[in-house]
Design a protein around this motif. Structure first.
Motif, PDB file in Angstrom:
ATOM      1  N   ASN A  15       9.431   6.813   9.985  1.00  0.00           N
ATOM      2  CA  ASN A  15       9.695   6.250   8.666  1.00  0.00           C
ATOM      3  C   ASN A  15       9.544   4.737   8.718  1.00  0.00           C
ATOM      4  N   LEU A  16       9.216   4.167   7.573  1.00  0.00           N
ATOM      5  CA  LEU A  16       9.200   2.722   7.380  1.00  0.00           C
ATOM      6  C   LEU A  16      10.184   2.383   6.279  1.00  0.00           C
ATOM      7  N   VAL A  17      10.990   1.359   6.484  1.00  0.00           N
ATOM      8  CA  VAL A  17      11.965   0.974   5.464  1.00  0.00           C
ATOM      9  C   VAL A  17      11.981  -0.544   5.320  1.00  0.00           C
ATOM     10  N   ASP A  18      12.428  -0.991   4.159  1.00  0.00           N
ATOM     11  CA  ASP A  18      12.696  -2.401   3.930  1.00  0.00           C
ATOM     12  C   ASP A  18      14.203  -2.616   3.948  1.00  0.00           C
ATOM     13  N   GLN A  19      14.637  -3.728   4.517  1.00  0.00           N
ATOM     14  CA  GLN A  19      16.047  -4.106   4.458  1.00  0.00           C
ATOM     15  C   GLN A  19      16.251  -5.015   3.251  1.00  0.00           C
ATOM     16  N   LEU A  20      17.250  -4.689   2.442  1.00  0.00           N
ATOM     17  CA  LEU A  20      17.514  -5.507   1.265  1.00  0.00           C
ATOM     18  C   LEU A  20      18.998  -5.797   1.127  1.00  0.00           C
ATOM     19  N   LEU A  21      19.300  -6.900   0.491  1.00  0.00           N
ATOM     20  CA  LEU A  21      20.676  -7.224   0.163  1.00  0.00           C
ATOM     21  C   LEU A  21      21.135  -6.346  -0.987  1.00  0.00           C
TER      22      LEU A  21
ATOM     23  N   PRO B  23      17.466  -9.333  -3.023  1.00  0.00           N
ATOM     24  CA  PRO B  23      16.164  -9.585  -2.399  1.00  0.00           C
ATOM     25  C   PRO B  23      15.981  -8.831  -1.086  1.00  0.00           C
ATOM     26  N   VAL B  24      14.726  -8.531  -0.776  1.00  0.00           N
ATOM     27  CA  VAL B  24      14.367  -7.911   0.493  1.00  0.00           C
ATOM     28  C   VAL B  24      14.401  -8.979   1.578  1.00  0.00           C
ATOM     29  N   ILE B  25      15.018  -8.653   2.719  1.00  0.00           N
ATOM     30  CA  ILE B  25      15.102  -9.631   3.815  1.00  0.00           C
ATOM     31  C   ILE B  25      14.233  -9.248   5.004  1.00  0.00           C
ATOM     32  N   SER B  26      13.746  -8.006   5.033  1.00  0.00           N
ATOM     33  CA  SER B  26      12.855  -7.575   6.114  1.00  0.00           C
ATOM     34  C   SER B  26      12.026  -6.400   5.613  1.00  0.00           C
ATOM     35  N   ARG B  27      10.736  -6.420   5.895  1.00  0.00           N
ATOM     36  CA  ARG B  27       9.847  -5.372   5.388  1.00  0.00           C
ATOM     37  C   ARG B  27       9.287  -4.525   6.546  1.00  0.00           C
ATOM     38  N   ASN B  28       9.078  -3.246   6.211  1.00  0.00           N
ATOM     39  CA  ASN B  28       8.395  -2.317   7.117  1.00  0.00           C
ATOM     40  C   ASN B  28       9.045  -2.208   8.490  1.00  0.00           C
ATOM     41  N   ASP B  29      10.374  -2.104   8.510  1.00  0.00           N
ATOM     42  CA  ASP B  29      11.062  -1.804   9.758  1.00  0.00           C
ATOM     43  C   ASP B  29      10.805  -0.350  10.135  1.00  0.00           C
TER      44      ASP B  29
END
Length: 512
Positions: free
Chosen positions: A147-153, A246-252
């Motif tokens: 899986n790929l995920v974005d980290q967001l606040l 806001p997103v703080i990291s993309r495609n983890d």
């Protein structure tokens, strides 16, 4: 500035069962307060097993059981009316099925470190929505991603003005509540250092999972946290009080964690995952199999099971409820001096808690009772109480038959007999004797049952061919489920003793 939150308010009401187990993980834990300490250093303090045991796929295959380490939560593993479900659970279960393994779930307890559970051999794979990070790679290996995920606040609706950027969050006085042992903490501290931002990190106990933290944010206990976008989307469907920042990291990348000395297991898991998840050249739109897309929709889209998990009016609000039939099972078990969790695990295996179930062989009801073995009218066997009582009576008779054995072997023999019958069990025990093995040891009888599928063995057996794989798997799966039920009940009892009564207030109005 980093705050060390050591006390959580206990003004909760209206627990649902599944969230009890994750939400109450917040008690009794402290974290270090040195700002310069790394995630790896923090994790190392909790580790007691630094050298992994020797247990690769060959050893797992010989045992016949793959043990999955995970949290009790809506996206990993939970019970829905007694049935085991969850995104991670179903994905790992498919791998186990393809490799002819039974699956046992090991729930991470309050004071347990998942890396210790893995490296000590208590479990074989951590399947808990783990992001691959350099810090975690110090203690475990990771499979290829699935899986790929974005980290967001994520902000609480109680925040007056939502920061639209990290720069707006800087100096706002809004603390971001995260676990030190999470990838979110690592991401935040890196961003703060790189950009020179003034973002306040509120450290919360390491045993709190992301789902529990989101509940706390929705309740207004925390003002902000960080979550993977898929987990936020799933939670936000059924819970009010959350606002995406806001997103703080993309495609983890999300992957399973395994022991460093298990290359064969890693290779087999990688081949399995490659069938279901592949990167495209731009890595933005990975290719997923139909099976994986169905799981994603089921657990991260709209889902009846997940809706029930979050529903505060769900009929199973009490601590320690496994299925709709617990009261009946307990009454019968008490009257016959049986373990009610064992009966419950049998019902899950036999009928998946469907009282109308009927097998091709004519077995009916919750415990799949054969009409010819009871003195009860056929139609009455569809009555849950009658069926449980008759099934328990038959099991009790089998246990008495093997009562001279120790409890472990007695229970295994009785379960196998319930499944395959006294005749085939007698053949298997005679075959064990012929091979100079102890017929009172379940391991020897299980091996003999498998041999009774081969002509050279069953042609001389009194009751002929036996599909021995079925009772062997039957015993494994029931005992694995029994141990998981025990862990769930133990968690419930521990949380009840902590005195925290609920997580939900009035924030659940989105539920159907």
């Amino acid at each position: 500035m980093i705050l060390d939150r050591k006390k959580i308010k206990e003004k909760r009401t209206g627990f649902t069962l599944p969230l009890i187990f994750s939400a109450l993980l917040i008690s009794g834990c402290t974290v270090a307060d040195q700002e310069t300490e790394t995630v790896a250093e923090a994790d190392q303090k909790l580790l007691s097993v630094t050298e992994p045991v020797q247990r690769d796929f060959a050893e797992i295959s010989r045992s016949g059981v793959l043990r999955m380490i995970t949290h009790y939560s809506s996206n990993t593993y939970f019970l829905n009316q007694g049935i085991e479900v969850g995104f991670e659970y179903e994905l790992v279960k498919e791998f186990a099925r393809e490799n002819d393994l039974a699956l046992e779930v090991v729930i991470i307890g309050d004071d347990e470190n998942p890396y210790d559970l893995l490296n000590s051999g208590e479990g074989d794979v951590i399947a808990a929505n783990y992001t691959i990070t350099p810090e975690r790679r110090e203690w475990v290996n990771f499979t290829r991603p699935y899986n790929l995920v974005d980290q967001l606040l994520v902000f609480s609706s109680s925040v007056q003005a939502y920061p639209g950027t990290l720069e707006e969050l800087s100096g706002s006085g809004i603390p971001v509540s995260v676990r030190r042992n999470s990838s979110y903490y690592s991401t935040l501290t890196r961003i703060i250092e790189e950009r020179g931002l003034d973002i306040e990190i509120d450290l919360i106990p390491d045993v709190m999972d992301t789902e529990t933290t989101l509940v706390q944010v929705a309740e207004g206990e925390y003002l902000a946290t960080v979550a993977d976008d898929n987990m936020f989307d799933a939670t936000n469907r059924y819970m009010e009080g959350l606002f995406a920042g806001p997103v703080i990291s993309r495609n983890d990348t999300i992957a399973w964690a395994i022991r460093k000395n298990a290359p064969d297991l890693e290779s087999r898991m990688n081949r399995f995952l490659y069938k279901h998840f592949r990167f495209t050249e731009d890595r933005e739109r990975p290719r997923r199999s139909t099976f994986l897309n169905v799981l994603r929709k089921k657990y991260f889209g709209e889902s009846r099971q997940v809706a029930e998990y979050y529903n505060p009016d769900w009929q199973f609000q009490s601590l320690g409820i496994i299925s709709p039939y617990d009261d009946m099972v307990k009454a019968v078990a008490d009257s016959m001096e049986l373990d009610w969790l064992l009966l419950t695990a049998m019902i899950a295996q036999e009928s998946s808690f469907n009282p109308e179930s009927k097998s091709w062989a004519g077995a009916v009801g919750l415990m799949q009772v054969m009409p010819r073995f009871v003195e009860v009218e056929y139609d009455r066997l569809y009555d849950p109480m009658v069926n449980i009582r008759e099934g328990a009576r038959i099991l009790k008779e089998h246990m008495m038959h093997y009562s001279y054995m120790d409890s472990t072997n007695m229970i295994a023999m009785a379960l196998a007999t319930y499944n395959v019958g006294l005749g085939h069990m007698a053949d298997a025990r005679r075959l064990a004797i012929d091979q100079n093995k102890n017929p009172n040891e379940w391991e020897n009888v299980a091996d003999a049952l498998l041999k009774l599928m081969q002509r050279r063995y069953y042609q001389n057996a009194r009751f002929g061919f036996a599909r021995g794989i079925e009772p062997v798997q039957y015993v494994k799966e029931i005992m694995n489920r029994y141990r998981t039920y025990e862990a769930v009940i133990a968690l419930a009892e521990n949380r009840q003793q902590s005195g925290i009564s609920g997580v939900f207030g009035t924030s659940m109005s989105r539920l159907p």
